[in-house]
Design an enzyme around this catalytic site. Structure first.
Site, PDB file in Angstrom:
ATOM      1  N   ASP A  40       0.785  -1.367   0.235  1.00  0.00           N
ATOM      2  CA  ASP A  40       0.059  -0.066  -0.013  1.00  0.00           C
ATOM      3  C   ASP A  40       0.826   1.329   0.133  1.00  0.00           C
ATOM      4  OD1 ASP A  40      -2.056   1.548  -0.002  1.00  0.00           O
ATOM      5  OD2 ASP A  40      -2.309   1.606   2.316  1.00  0.00           O
ATOM      6  N   GLU A  60       0.964  -3.518  -5.003  1.00  0.00           N
ATOM      7  CA  GLU A  60       0.752  -1.910  -4.896  1.00  0.00           C
ATOM      8  C   GLU A  60       1.541  -0.999  -4.334  1.00  0.00           C
ATOM      9  OE1 GLU A  60      -3.677   0.111  -3.559  1.00  0.00           O
ATOM     10  OE2 GLU A  60      -2.979  -1.821  -2.654  1.00  0.00           O
ATOM     11  N   TYR A  78      -1.250  -8.555  -8.763  1.00  0.00           N
ATOM     12  CA  TYR A  78      -1.978  -7.868  -8.029  1.00  0.00           C
ATOM     13  C   TYR A  78      -3.241  -7.729  -8.624  1.00  0.00           C
ATOM     14  CZ  TYR A  78      -3.697  -3.295  -5.802  1.00  0.00           C
ATOM     15  OH  TYR A  78      -4.732  -2.541  -4.989  1.00  0.00           O
ATOM     16  N   ASP A  80      -1.802 -10.376  -4.146  1.00  0.00           N
ATOM     17  CA  ASP A  80      -3.200 -10.146  -3.651  1.00  0.00           C
ATOM     18  C   ASP A  80      -4.052 -10.420  -4.599  1.00  0.00           C
ATOM     19  OD1 ASP A  80      -5.275  -8.851  -2.772  1.00  0.00           O
ATOM     20  OD2 ASP A  80      -4.515  -6.704  -2.866  1.00  0.00           O
ATOM     21  N   ASP A 115      -4.718  -3.150   7.058  1.00  0.00           N
ATOM     22  CA  ASP A 115      -4.508  -3.547   5.702  1.00  0.00           C
ATOM     23  C   ASP A 115      -3.811  -4.856   5.619  1.00  0.00           C
ATOM     24  OD1 ASP A 115      -4.983  -2.115   3.107  1.00  0.00           O
ATOM     25  OD2 ASP A 115      -2.850  -2.510   2.806  1.00  0.00           O
TER      26      ASP A 115
END
Length: 275
Positions: A9, A44, A128, A167, A265
């Protein structure tokens, strides 16, 4: 061999931020470094199309001196500083690196979502996966993505065994999230996405966490940041995976989540395999 995958993130926030959350993120990076993993997959990254800055590279070189890195960022027509992936791998590994285009709906192939490392006897690839979005506005495109990604992974598997991480933006079964009854129409737990993930496994791949840990409950890899009590109450989702080709699944020694303390997260996921 130890491999770690993590949706960070924002790599820039992690490396240069001054907030308490940035410090929490750096502590997780320190924990990853201490594992001395052979390969580290990061999703990310949110870097510019030009990739990591000199400052980013200086920090990464200092913190991970035994590693080389490769990256892939979003580029036009995709949004700037969106998505993105990166691999860190030990310098003596020398993989062949590729940045596959899978024929996904525009602009998904331009969002920097997949990197693959080829080694003499296996592939390591990370993804991702696109989120279906608010109101499921991207669900149709997501289903096409899932189909094209499955075909890509199956093609790799025809050549040599595959270790795939990332992810996946999908909680596969009801056991993979705290409140399944309330989320059947939420992005990441729609019937369409779960069917897509099932098809991926049926194409010849093993969910290593379930392989090693069975039907253990209450173990997740993501907790919503916007809900302050999500991490405290362990109201999470398991949407990050290490998959392997079925024929090497018995070589897996560990497949587990890494602790991140109070930080919500995603948490990193660790795979240990004898390969």
């Amino acid at each position: 061999m130890i491999l770690i995958s993590w949706n960070i993130d924002s790599l820039n926030a992690a490396l240069t931020g001054t907030s308490s959350r940035a410090e929490e993120t750096r502590q997780v990076l320190k924990a990853i470094r201490n594992q001395k993993a052979d390969v580290i997959a990061i999703q990310e990254t949110k870097l510019r199309a030009t990739g990591p800055t000199k400052k980013h590279l200086d920090i990464l070189t200092t913190e991970f001196p035994q590693y080389d890195l490769v990256w892939r960022s979003a580029e036009e027509p995709a949004r700037k500083s969106y998505a993105g992936t990166m691999f860190l791998y030990k310098k003596d590994l020398n993989p062949v690196v590729s940045f596959p285009v899978i024929g996904a709906p525009e602009p998904m192939d331009n969002e920097g979502r997949i990197i693959t490392l080829e080694f003499p006897n296996y592939f390591v690839t990370q993804v991702y996966t696109p989120n279906s979005g608010s109101g499921l506005k991207r669900l149709d495109e997501r289903q096409i993505w899932d189909d094209r990604y499955r075909k890509y992974l199956a093609k790799l598997d025809q050549q040599k065994p595959v270790l795939a991480s990332g992810d996946y933006n999908c909680a596969h079964e009801e056991i993979d999230l705290k409140h399944p009854d309330n989320n059947h129409h939420s992005a990441g737990f729609t019937d369409e996405e779960r069917i897509g993930f099932s098809k991926l496994l049926q194409a010849g791949f093993t969910d290593t966490f379930r392989k090693v840990n069975g039907n253990i409950e209450g173990v997740y890899s993501w907790w919503a940041q916007r809900i302050k009590t999500a991490k405290i109450n362990n109201s999470g989702w398991r949407i990050d995976y290490w998959l392997t080709s079925n024929r090497i699944a018995n070589l897996v020694k560990r497949s587990e989540m890494m602790a991140t303390g109070a930080r919500a997260d995603h948490c990193p996921i660790l795979l240990e395999i004898t390969i």
